[in-house]
Design a protein around this motif. Structure first.
Motif: not given
Length: 146
Positions: A54-74
């Motif tokens: 819709t045109g919004a810019s995005g900013h995502m913060l991954l914490c705790g178990p959510g941070g595991d999404i960012a791992l190379k070896d997720a």
């Protein structure tokens, strides 16, 4: 006979109001993912992507178990395809980042795992608390938390 002038007046008022409505649209979406549940993570990604469309810019913060999404070896929960579109939380997160969103892990995520930044996927960084607080408090931002 009075209906046509009334309709014209309503159309003029509506047209004049449209810029005000557009000004209320969020310019930014800040999404915080803390859940370990893959469907919850993916829904956060879906809504972030749709907000960006819709045109919004995005900013995502991954914490705790959510941070595991960012791992190379997720973990498999972050990489396994989910119905109905066959997308994984990590796969959609990468598309969101490629679309221009900032994706970060919490400042305490890596120290809590005893890990360094080299375990993160390319393009994902560690959030700086003052900058993240500013993003959360930005009056033009909508905050989503999953």
């Amino acid at each position: 006979m009075r209906l046509i002038p009334t309709l014209a007046l309503c159309a003029t008022a509506l047209t004049a109001a449209l810029p005000a409505v557009a000004d209320d649209a969020p310019g930014k979406v800040v999404t915080i993912i803390t859940s370990a549940d893959a469907q919850t993570q993916l829904m956060g990604m879906v809504l972030t992507m749709q907000s960006m469309k819709t045109g919004a810019s995005g900013h995502m913060l991954l914490c705790g178990p959510g941070g595991d999404i960012a791992l190379k070896d997720a973990p498999e929960s972050a990489t396994a395809a989910q119905p109905p579109m066959g997308m994984s939380p990590q796969g959609l997160m990468q598309k969101i980042r490629e679309a221009g969103a900032t994706v970060e892990v919490c400042a305490i995520y890596l120290p809590g795992k005893g890990a360094e930044a080299d375990v993160l996927l390319d393009g994902i960084t560690v959030a700086k608390p003052p900058a993240m607080a500013a993003a959360l408090m930005d009056p033009d931002a909508r905050v989503l938390s999953f």
